[in-house]
Enzyme design. Structure first.
Site: not given
Length: 145
Positions: A23, A74, A80, A87, A100-102, A111
């Site tokens: 991260y 994020n 997931h 919604d 997402h950072l990764s 993931r």
């Protein structure tokens, strides 16, 4: 001044401490400061928030409608499995970009699935903090059209 809401989900308050090889070393405070400056340089305001609680995130997504030109989200691990956040995203008319950072697709198999991405304008993964800036640029370009 138009506002872009930036919402960070669970465990992102641990940026700089949690798995820095994945991260990065930049803290959440560093990220928020960077995004505020990035937005201001383009004539916008960044409203940056973080919560480890699903209900807060849902409330903020709802709040974005009528207050923001777009949302950078994020959702962390909620990505997931949170149909409630999905919604909430689907219920608003302002665009949402998931970040997402990764690279979640290069990590553990659980993931690889995002229940939230299908109701967003787009998803940016694996580019670190620059992904947030790219998301902001995409939202700002959408405003110009």
């Amino acid at each position: 001044m138009e506002t872009i809401m930036v919402i960070n989900g669970p465990n992102l308050n641990r940026l700089g401490k949690r798995e820095p090889d994945i991260y990065g070393r930049e803290t959440l405070s560093d990220l928020h400061e960077r995004l505020i400056k990035f937005a201001e340089a383009r004539g916008y305001k960044a409203d940056c928030r973080q919560s480890n609680h699903e209900g807060d995130i849902i409330d903020w997504i709802h709040e974005a409608e009528g207050r923001s030109s777009g949302v950078i989200l994020n959702p962390g691990a909620f990505t997931h499995y949170s149909y409630a956040i999905r919604d909430a995203i689907a219920s608003i008319s302002v665009p949402v970009i998931e970040v997402h950072l990764s690279n979640v697709h290069a990590r553990e198999s659980f993931r690889h699935t995002s229940v939230t991405a299908p109701v967003t304008k787009g998803q940016i993964v694996g580019l670190g903090v620059i992904g947030y800036e790219l998301a902001m640029l995409a939202l700002l370009e959408g405003e110009k059209k």
